[in-house]
Design a protein around this motif. Structure first.
Motif, PDB file in Angstrom:
ATOM      1  N   ASP A 513       0.848  -1.189   0.000  1.00  0.00           N
ATOM      2  CA  ASP A 513       0.000   0.000   0.000  1.00  0.00           C
ATOM      3  C   ASP A 513       0.886   1.242   0.000  1.00  0.00           C
ATOM      4  OD1 ASP A 513      -1.786   2.049   0.383  1.00  0.00           O
ATOM      5  OD2 ASP A 513      -2.866   1.094   2.032  1.00  0.00           O
ATOM      6  N   LEU A 514       0.898   1.956  -1.143  1.00  0.00           N
ATOM      7  CA  LEU A 514       1.689   3.174  -1.301  1.00  0.00           C
ATOM      8  C   LEU A 514       0.808   4.357  -1.650  1.00  0.00           C
ATOM      9  CD1 LEU A 514       4.629   1.606  -3.318  1.00  0.00           C
ATOM     10  CD2 LEU A 514       4.771   2.490  -0.986  1.00  0.00           C
ATOM     11  N   GLN A 515      -0.440   4.329  -1.230  1.00  0.00           N
ATOM     12  CA  GLN A 515      -1.362   5.407  -1.549  1.00  0.00           C
ATOM     13  C   GLN A 515      -0.908   6.731  -0.925  1.00  0.00           C
ATOM     14  OE1 GLN A 515      -5.771   3.966  -1.645  1.00  0.00           O
ATOM     15  NE2 GLN A 515      -4.778   2.854   0.010  1.00  0.00           N
ATOM     16  N   ASN A 516      -1.224   7.819  -1.625  1.00  0.00           N
ATOM     17  CA  ASN A 516      -1.005   9.170  -1.107  1.00  0.00           C
ATOM     18  C   ASN A 516       0.443   9.408  -0.692  1.00  0.00           C
ATOM     19  OD1 ASN A 516      -3.817   9.797  -1.359  1.00  0.00           O
ATOM     20  ND2 ASN A 516      -4.188   8.650   0.522  1.00  0.00           N
ATOM     21  N   ASN A 517       1.365   9.142  -1.622  1.00  0.00           N
ATOM     22  CA  ASN A 517       2.769   9.464  -1.442  1.00  0.00           C
ATOM     23  C   ASN A 517       3.193  10.437  -2.544  1.00  0.00           C
ATOM     24  OD1 ASN A 517       4.396   7.951   0.804  1.00  0.00           O
ATOM     25  ND2 ASN A 517       2.871   6.480   0.115  1.00  0.00           N
ATOM     26  N   ASP A 518       4.498  10.531  -2.818  1.00  0.00           N
ATOM     27  CA  ASP A 518       5.004  11.475  -3.813  1.00  0.00           C
ATOM     28  C   ASP A 518       5.675  10.759  -4.976  1.00  0.00           C
ATOM     29  OD1 ASP A 518       4.115  13.582  -2.276  1.00  0.00           O
ATOM     30  OD2 ASP A 518       6.013  13.871  -1.239  1.00  0.00           O
ATOM     31  N   LEU A 519       5.153   9.608  -5.371  1.00  0.00           N
ATOM     32  CA  LEU A 519       5.730   8.857  -6.489  1.00  0.00           C
ATOM     33  C   LEU A 519       5.465   9.595  -7.797  1.00  0.00           C
ATOM     34  CD1 LEU A 519       4.646   5.218  -5.542  1.00  0.00           C
ATOM     35  CD2 LEU A 519       6.910   6.225  -5.289  1.00  0.00           C
ATOM     36  N   GLU A 530       5.374 -10.814  -9.090  1.00  0.00           N
ATOM     37  CA  GLU A 530       4.221 -11.684  -9.310  1.00  0.00           C
ATOM     38  C   GLU A 530       3.519 -12.105  -8.033  1.00  0.00           C
ATOM     39  OE1 GLU A 530       5.718 -14.902 -11.593  1.00  0.00           O
ATOM     40  OE2 GLU A 530       6.134 -13.674 -13.379  1.00  0.00           O
ATOM     41  N   SER A 531       4.193 -11.955  -6.882  1.00  0.00           N
ATOM     42  CA  SER A 531       3.551 -12.358  -5.628  1.00  0.00           C
ATOM     43  C   SER A 531       2.483 -11.357  -5.188  1.00  0.00           C
ATOM     44  CB  SER A 531       4.604 -12.498  -4.522  1.00  0.00           C
ATOM     45  OG  SER A 531       5.198 -11.235  -4.247  1.00  0.00           O
ATOM     46  N   LEU A 532       2.533 -10.121  -5.722  1.00  0.00           N
ATOM     47  CA  LEU A 532       1.592  -9.083  -5.295  1.00  0.00           C
ATOM     48  C   LEU A 532       0.166  -9.438  -5.686  1.00  0.00           C
ATOM     49  CD1 LEU A 532       3.483  -5.742  -6.053  1.00  0.00           C
ATOM     50  CD2 LEU A 532       2.936  -6.706  -3.820  1.00  0.00           C
ATOM     51  N   ARG A 533      -0.714  -9.394  -4.699  1.00  0.00           N
ATOM     52  CA  ARG A 533      -2.144  -9.598  -4.942  1.00  0.00           C
ATOM     53  C   ARG A 533      -2.910  -8.291  -4.769  1.00  0.00           C
ATOM     54  NH1 ARG A 533      -0.142 -12.997  -6.961  1.00  0.00           N
ATOM     55  NH2 ARG A 533      -0.239 -15.255  -6.663  1.00  0.00           N
ATOM     56  N   THR A 534      -2.338  -7.376  -3.976  1.00  0.00           N
ATOM     57  CA  THR A 534      -2.954  -6.058  -3.759  1.00  0.00           C
ATOM     58  C   THR A 534      -1.870  -5.002  -3.854  1.00  0.00           C
ATOM     59  OG1 THR A 534      -4.611  -7.017  -2.258  1.00  0.00           O
ATOM     60  CG2 THR A 534      -4.301  -4.628  -2.183  1.00  0.00           C
ATOM     61  N   LEU A 535      -1.993  -4.128  -4.856  1.00  0.00           N
ATOM     62  CA  LEU A 535      -1.066  -3.024  -5.053  1.00  0.00           C
ATOM     63  C   LEU A 535      -1.880  -1.735  -5.103  1.00  0.00           C
ATOM     64  CD1 LEU A 535       1.719  -1.830  -5.702  1.00  0.00           C
ATOM     65  CD2 LEU A 535       1.288  -2.332  -8.116  1.00  0.00           C
ATOM     66  N   LEU A 536      -1.685  -0.854  -4.130  1.00  0.00           N
ATOM     67  CA  LEU A 536      -2.478   0.372  -4.011  1.00  0.00           C
ATOM     68  C   LEU A 536      -1.582   1.576  -4.269  1.00  0.00           C
ATOM     69  CD1 LEU A 536      -4.461  -0.614  -0.797  1.00  0.00           C
ATOM     70  CD2 LEU A 536      -5.184  -0.842  -3.173  1.00  0.00           C
ATOM     71  N   LEU A 537      -1.912   2.340  -5.314  1.00  0.00           N
ATOM     72  CA  LEU A 537      -1.066   3.451  -5.753  1.00  0.00           C
ATOM     73  C   LEU A 537      -1.813   4.763  -5.884  1.00  0.00           C
ATOM     74  CD1 LEU A 537       0.856   1.538  -8.577  1.00  0.00           C
ATOM     75  CD2 LEU A 537       1.789   2.205  -6.353  1.00  0.00           C
ATOM     76  N   GLU A 538      -3.108   4.779  -5.604  1.00  0.00           N
ATOM     77  CA  GLU A 538      -3.900   5.989  -5.786  1.00  0.00           C
ATOM     78  C   GLU A 538      -3.351   7.139  -4.937  1.00  0.00           C
ATOM     79  OE1 GLU A 538      -6.438   2.509  -6.782  1.00  0.00           O
ATOM     80  OE2 GLU A 538      -5.097   3.023  -5.132  1.00  0.00           O
ATOM     81  N   GLY A 539      -3.577   8.374  -5.418  1.00  0.00           N
ATOM     82  CA  GLY A 539      -3.192   9.546  -4.651  1.00  0.00           C
ATOM     83  C   GLY A 539      -1.744   9.950  -4.798  1.00  0.00           C
ATOM     84  N   ASN A 540      -1.039   9.412  -5.824  1.00  0.00           N
ATOM     85  CA  ASN A 540       0.325   9.823  -6.120  1.00  0.00           C
ATOM     86  C   ASN A 540       0.322  10.715  -7.366  1.00  0.00           C
ATOM     87  OD1 ASN A 540       2.535   8.369  -4.367  1.00  0.00           O
ATOM     88  ND2 ASN A 540       0.925   6.848  -4.698  1.00  0.00           N
TER      89      ASN A 540
END
Length: 567
Positions: A513-519, A530-540
């Motif tokens: 979960d990397l939501q709401n960062n500065d990416l 490939e192991s990731l089942r949940t990747l959260l990137l919104e808000g960057n």
């Protein structure tokens, strides 16, 4: 010009444009512009004592740039703005919310946790599209009836407030899937809870409940029920009919016996430690075929029935600090058992040094004794493994003004596996903390951390770490070394980059979960994780993947990233 003339003439419609000076340092103009395009505005941790009017009017007032630019590129078309759907006001100093919240009817997410709210505006009930509402860690004493009009609400978080009762019509929130009421002053639950048939997770921990309504059993979708730290003496028998229940937490109550679960065939975790349970019998166990975790520490249990061997899927069994004098040797035949805690029991037939060798050696010993005769009770007992519970009890959850994580924790390092130190003022992690080699879950959200010590690489059993709402500007490099990690929550920080090659080595990592960062960009190589089942990137602030790709879910995002890897 017409607008200017209206303003000079005192036209009441004038004044939609807010002067730039009103924005102040707390809400940069750039954030407002970005929010008009993305529909998301994050104002967390800005020391706001009130929400500026132009935030509520963000979709009503003419933008500042409309009065400055004579020509517009595709990226500057302010008239193509998006309605605000997500507003984060967490970790500020708000004492109230304005009735102007009704000016944001498109909101689906409103996060106001960790403020000083004592009441809520009735206009909140007009946000008919709201799906997630986080009001936790405030000072709310009551819930307005208007809140019950939010028919689309799926997640309602009210933990750590001062609620003593709930409205009778609470069951009107029929679409709720997650409800957290922990750490309040509730003494009873409205019977209308029976109408919450879509509820999946219900947290009632740390209240003053003496009983649960039997109608709670009609929650046919409920998978997780947490009643930790209340005053429950019994559990309604109908609870056993909750066919979807998977996790049940009954710790720190006044139970004298475990309930029977003839219908809870999906129950995977049962936590009933720190009660007054004296007897564990076969009826308590024989239907729990799916149980993987059974936690009964700090009770008064004197014996373990042979039927414990029916729990063929059991992985963790915690019997520490009871009155058990002997174990059934057949316990060694449980095929999935990986963790067995027995310290603090007056065991007479197992030497202390054997207990210290770990679970697998102990199970091996028990299997070897299955064919042996019962020991002669007249013989002098061997060196006992009885250990008294430590007189030092550190309640990590009760710390409220912590500024430095610096405890003498050597006495805890052999037993502590789960720590929650969220919502404090921790600015650094002491090296002593890195001695907790059995730690599996660590929650340090909402603090002031900017880095983690490299010595944390010693926490090789760590599976879950929550670092949300801190001050990290870079991804903590030590996390790449913790290969047992399954979940990393690093949302609402200021992280600007990640190393996909290091992440790919983390074979157990399923949630990031990397939501709401500065990416500013998402490296395409992340698609190879490939192991990731949940990747959260919104808000960057990155431009690709676009919001439409993110909305399709993790699999689609990873596939898109892989397609952009240079060949």
């Amino acid at each position: 010009m017409a607008a200017a003339r209206r303003a000079r003439a005192g036209d009441p419609r004038a004044g939609f444009r807010q002067p730039a000076a009103e924005l102040g340092p707390a809400v940069p103009q750039g954030l407002i512009r970005a929010a008009r395009k993305s529909g998301q505005l994050n104002l967390a941790g800005r020391n706001l004592t009130e929400v500026p009017l132009h935030v509520w009017r963000i979709n009503l007032d003419t933008p500042e740039e409309a009065h400055q630019n004579l020509s517009f590129g595709a990226a500057d078309r302010w008239w193509e703005q998006t309605d605000l759907t997500k507003l984060i006001l967490a970790s500020n100093k708000l004492q109230c919310l304005s009735e102007d919240v009704k000016l944001l009817p498109a909101l689906t997410v409103l996060d106001v946790h960790d403020n000083q709210l004592r009441s809520l505006p009735s206009a909140l009930g007009q946000l008919e599209n709201l799906q997630k509402l986080n009001l936790s860690h405030n000072k709310l004493e009551s819930i307005p009836e208007e809140l019950l009009q939010l028919s689309r609400l799926k997640s309602l978080l009210l933990q750590h407030n001062e609620l003593s009762c709930l409205p009778d019509g609470f069951g009107q929130l029929v679409n709720l899937e997650e409800l957290d009421l922990s750490n309040n002053h509730l003494t009873d639950i409205p019977t209308s809870f029976a109408l919450l048939i879509n509820l999946v997770r219900l947290n009632l921990a740390s209240n003053q409940l003496k009983n649960l309504p039997a109608d709670i059993s009609t929650m046919k979708s409920l998978r997780q029920l947490d009643c930790t730290k209340n005053y429950l003496e019994t559990v309604p028998s109908k609870l056993a009919t909750m066919a979807s229940l998977e996790q049940l937490y009954l710790r720190k109550n006044k139970l004298r016996a475990l309930p029977e679960f003839p219908s809870c065939r999906l129950l995977k975790e049962l936590h009933a430690g720190e009660n007054q349970i004296e007897v564990l019998n076969s009826e308590n166990l024989k239907h729990l075929n799916s149980l993987s975790v059974l936690e009964l520490r700090d009770n008064k249990i004197k014996s373990i029935p042979d039927e414990i061997t029916l729990l063929q899927k059991l992985e963790r069994l915690d019997l520490a600090n009871n009155d058990i004098s002997r174990l059934p040797y057949t316990l060694g035949n449980l095929p999935q058992l990986k963790f067995l805690a027995l310290e603090g029991n007056p065991l007479r037939t197992i030497r202390r040094d054997l207990l210290q060798k770990g679970t697998q050696e102990l199970l091996k010993y028990l299997r070897s004794k299955i064919q042996d005769d019962v020991p002669n009770q007249n013989e002098e007992p061997p060196v006992t493994a009885m250990t008294l519970p430590s007189e030092l009890r550190v309640n990590m959850h009760a710390i409220t003004t912590l500024k430095l994580l610096d405890y003498r924790i050597t006495e805890l390092k052999e037993s502590l596996c789960d720590i929650n130190l969220g919502f404090n003022k921790i600015s650094s992690v002491s090296l002593e903390f890195c001695m907790l080699h059995k730690l599996t879950h660590l929650d340090i959200r909402n603090n002031s951390l900017t880095s983690l010590p490299e010595e944390m690489a010693a926490l090789r059993r760590l599976q879950v770490i929550n670092l949300a709402f801190n001050r990290f500007k870079v991804f903590p490099s030590v996390l790449y070394q913790l290969l047992a990690l399954e979940t990393i929550v690093l949302s609402n920080n200021q992280v600007g980059s990640i190393d996909p090659l290091q992440l790919k080595k983390m074979d157990n990592l399923g949630t990031l979960d990397l939501q709401n960062n500065d990416l500013l960009q998402v490296p395409p190589e992340l698609g190879n994780c490939e192991s990731l089942r949940t990747l959260l990137l919104e808000g960057n602030p990155f431009r690709t993947p676009r919001a439409a790709i993110l909305a399709k879910g993790t699999a689609a995002v990873l596939e898109y990233l892989r397609s952009r890897i240079p060949t």
